[in-house]
Write an enzyme that holds these catalytic residues in place. Structure first.
Site, mmCIF file in Angstrom:
data_model
loop_
_atom_site.group_PDB
_atom_site.id
_atom_site.type_symbol
_atom_site.label_atom_id
_atom_site.label_comp_id
_atom_site.label_asym_id
_atom_site.label_seq_id
_atom_site.Cartn_x
_atom_site.Cartn_y
_atom_site.Cartn_z
ATOM 1 N N CYS A 250 13.691 -14.618 -31.963
ATOM 2 C CA CYS A 250 12.761 -15.979 -31.865
ATOM 3 C C CYS A 250 12.724 -17.164 -30.913
ATOM 4 O O CYS A 250 13.483 -16.402 -29.890
ATOM 5 C CB CYS A 250 14.150 -17.442 -32.651
ATOM 6 S SG CYS A 250 14.203 -17.093 -34.421
ATOM 7 N N ARG B 289 8.108 -13.718 -29.154
ATOM 8 C CA ARG B 289 8.447 -13.403 -29.539
ATOM 9 C C ARG B 289 9.425 -13.548 -31.415
ATOM 10 O O ARG B 289 10.216 -12.914 -31.337
ATOM 11 C CB ARG B 289 10.068 -14.574 -28.982
ATOM 12 C CG ARG B 289 9.713 -14.772 -27.302
ATOM 13 C CD ARG B 289 10.859 -15.447 -26.564
ATOM 14 N NE ARG B 289 12.099 -15.240 -27.318
ATOM 15 C CZ ARG B 289 14.091 -14.370 -26.519
ATOM 16 N NH1 ARG B 289 12.418 -14.080 -25.023
ATOM 17 N NH2 ARG B 289 14.683 -13.828 -27.147
ATOM 18 N N ASN C 27 18.454 -18.686 -31.856
ATOM 19 C CA ASN C 27 17.773 -17.922 -31.760
ATOM 20 C C ASN C 27 18.980 -16.598 -32.196
ATOM 21 O O ASN C 27 20.015 -17.137 -31.119
ATOM 22 C CB ASN C 27 17.149 -17.573 -30.819
ATOM 23 C CG ASN C 27 16.954 -16.299 -30.167
ATOM 24 O OD1 ASN C 27 16.534 -14.918 -31.342
ATOM 25 N ND2 ASN C 27 16.623 -16.195 -28.913
ATOM 26 N N GLY C 28 19.435 -15.728 -32.184
ATOM 27 C CA GLY C 28 20.018 -14.772 -33.281
ATOM 28 C C GLY C 28 20.553 -14.506 -34.751
ATOM 29 O O GLY C 28 19.565 -15.589 -35.271
ATOM 30 N N HIS D 160 4.169 23.313 -38.995
ATOM 31 C CA HIS D 160 5.453 23.996 -40.007
ATOM 32 C C HIS D 160 5.455 22.746 -40.608
ATOM 33 O O HIS D 160 6.351 22.500 -41.412
ATOM 34 C CB HIS D 160 6.439 23.867 -38.973
ATOM 35 C CG HIS D 160 6.794 25.072 -38.238
ATOM 36 N ND1 HIS D 160 7.159 25.736 -38.353
ATOM 37 C CD2 HIS D 160 6.491 24.730 -36.710
ATOM 38 C CE1 HIS D 160 7.484 26.486 -37.990
ATOM 39 N NE2 HIS D 160 6.749 25.915 -36.309
#
Ligand code: M6R
Length: 615
Positions: free
Chosen positions: A2, A27, A101-102, A511
């Protein structure tokens, strides 16, 4: 994930906070909010959506006066993006207000305890729990806001950059940091708070970056007081003079930051090697390597950790280091490495690559490697970032601010720095002959002009984009040095145009992925002469015989692939190890144009954020 902004001083806070949020919107951008305090009462506006929506909401619903304010732009972790979960959040009494923020990991148990004490919660967020914990501590302990914040933070587990104020203290904001970035701008009798310095760069060049586990009491008319959250020890603010300028963080005539940043690459690569690559003297000067040369030359191996695009740069570096310096390299996703109990010894060197310098997984991998005794070297773009500070030594990429969520110039400048390091080590340990070393220096010096030339294909790329913009899938193939470029090309397309894309080593196609090929499937193939060219040409033939559509990236003058592919994009020729710096450019432009034609938000793709500061 954030962005947070705060102001306290003599100016109106509203325009500063709103402009700051717009700069930090990279952000996170699923909701936004602002609170203003005019000394008498607070005014709060929050909304799901972008800062544009917040401007509308705040102008309609609140008075915009106040010399103290906090703002937030969110990337949701706890609770869906809606008006109520947006920050700022009040405590139950309405006296305390927070932006965060977190992530508070133990918020559930704290919430249960607070609920038993009569607290109620409007939102689903961990942040509202934190502000009420601070309120409860303040009441129970009879302490001031700063002390209450400190005691509360000692009870939480997680990561945070927070700013809190108390309506009874109109001249004070308390901030704290652990794991998420927080910068304080120091003006004349005014202070700014932000996740990075961009919101306040036109007001002041003086800033303090909080270290982990530090908090600050910011009081008007007083110097900042820093202290450690854990033990109350006084910390002394290290006031830095910022180098950032306003022009660097604006679009400068381009429609999008991503396009501006793609076009900045010739300059950015030049800035990365400026003062380091001294071709006329035949040397590479890099303080971080020079001072620790023996750690590198005596290393058993180099472990590279990173995420996303930076991890792709790490994969290119694996080829370069092993090729030029003959040092064994392992490249790891930081998120896997940190949790799998890897074998790390004191003879290992860990290189952490990160544009933002804030990626939580990369940071955690660094801390673990340091604990086990490895020497840790950072390659970051953001000066003063957490990773730059956490590592023993490092080298900045000097790309300038990268605002577009999709990394572009970060990738090419990371490869440039890593090439310089590999050359330096190869020369130091004798793996590279003098003549080869000089050839590389000369070739690297020529890259910015070649990138400039590669950018001239923009119009052709736009035409190709128009043909494939509606394809639901796309395959990217490359070999050797250009295998990571294929991965990076696919990531760029996925993240900004939402088209499913896969990057593969060209030879691996048979493959499995070859089963996907039909006349609907565009396949981007990097087929530069020198890098397993004939083998890649055979892969192209295999795709053509199954009616796949080929978009080939070739060196100028190629005639063989031109005769087979549906579309050809030329880049100037260079030596194989430097070719990723050129072949990447058309892939960035291709994804940009496709995303634009599909009406996607190029700079702020859905669900993403620029720096991933949560696990
Ligand atoms: O800031 P970092 O380089 O540590 O970020 C790593 C990734 O989050 C980042 O590269 C991400 O993958 C980008 N969106 C890619 O364009």
């Amino acid at each position: 994930m954030c962005g947070i902004v705060g102001y306290i001083g003599h100016r109106d806070a509203y325009p500063i906070i709103i402009k700051g949020l717009q700069r930090l919107e990279y952000r996170g951008y699923d909701s936004a909010g602002i609170v203003l305090f005019d000394g008498k009462g607070t005014k709060l506006a929050k909304t799901k959506g972008k800062v544009e929506d917040l401007i509308k909401r705040s102008k309609e619903s609140i008075s915009l006066e106040g010399k103290l304010g906090l703002g937030h732009t969110r990337w949701a972790t706890h609770g869906v993006p809606n008006d109520v979960n947006s920050h700022p959040h009040y405590s139950n009494s309405g006296e305390l207000c927070i932006i965060h923020n977190g992530i508070i990991e133990n918020y559930e148990s704290i919430k249960t305890a607070l609920t038993k004490r009569g607290y109620t919660f409007k939102s689903d967020t961990d942040t509202e729990v934190l502000i009420n914990l601070i309120e409860e501590v303040k009441k129970q302990e009879g302490v001031k806001l700063g002390k209450a914040v400190q005691i509360a933070l000692n009870q939480v587990v997680g990561a945070y950059a927070i700013a809190v104020f108390d309506i009874n203290k109109p001249d004070e904001i308390v901030v704290a940091k652990l794991g998420s970035p927080l910068a304080i701008g120091i003006g004349e009798n005014e202070y700014f708070i932000a996740s990075d310095a961009s919101p306040f760069i036109e007001y002041t060049n003086n800033a303090v970056y909080l270290e982990d586990e530090e908090m600050a009491i910011i009081r008007l008319g007083k110097e900042i007081k820093l202290r450690k959250i854990k033990d109350d020890a006084i910390a002394y603010p290290n006031i830095l003079e910022l180098q950032l300028n306003l022009e660097e963080i604006e679009k400068g005539g381009y429609d999008h930051f991503m396009l501006k940043e793609i076009y900045e690459q010739p300059r950015a690569i030049l800035d990365t090697y400026r003062g380091r690559l001294l071709a006329d003297q035949g040397i590479i000067r890099m303080a971080g390597i020079d001072q620790n040369l023996e750690r590198f030359t005596n290393a058993n191996r180099i472990i590279i950790v990173a995420c996303g695009t930076s991890w792709h740069a790490g994969l290119v570096a694996e080829y370069i280091f092993e090729d030029l310096a003959r040092i064994p390299v392992e490249v790891e996703y930081a998120s896997e490495f940190r949790y799998r109990n890897p074998v790390i010894t004191e003879k290992d060197v860990l290189i952490a690559i990160s544009q933002s310098g804030e990626t939580a997984d990369t940071l955690a991998a660094i801390k673990m490697a340091k604990e086990k005794g490895a020497f840790v070297f950072g390659v970051c773009n953001v000066v003063g970032s957490s990773i730059a500070r956490e590592t023993h030594a490092g080298a900045y990429t000097h790309a300038g601010p990268e605002i577009g969520v999709a990394s572009t110039k970060a990738f090419t400048t990371q490869i440039t720095v890593l090439t310089l390091i590999a050359l330096k080590l190869g020369k130091a340990n004798g793996a590279l002959s003098e003549s080869k070393f000089h050839e590389y220096l000369t070739q690297l010096e020529g890259v910015p002009a070649k990138v400039e030339k590669a950018l001239e294909s923009n119009a052709i790329i736009e035409e190709i984009a128009a043909v494939y913009k509606d394809s639901p899938n796309c395959l990217y193939l490359g070999r050797g040095y250009n295998f990571p470029v294929a991965l990076e090309g696919a990531l760029k397309l996925k993240e900004i145009s939402y088209i499913h894309a896969e990057g593969y080593p060209a030879a691996e196609m048979k493959h499995g992925p070859i089963a996907l090929i039909d006349e609907q499937m565009p396949v981007v193939v990097i087929a530069t002469k020198r890098g397993h060219y004939e083998k890649v040409v055979s892969n192209i033939q295999e795709i053509k015989s199954r009616k796949g559509k080929i978009i080939a990236i070739v060196f100028e003058g190629d005639t063989v692939v031109k005769g087979i592919a549906d579309h050809v994009i030329e880049v100037p020729e260079t030596i194989e190890s430097l070719s990723p710096l050129l072949t990447t450019i058309p892939l960035q432009l291709l994804s940009y144009h496709i995303a634009l034609m599909r009406g996607c938000n190029v700079d702020q793709p859905r669900n993403l954020a620029k720096s991933v500061t949560v696990e």
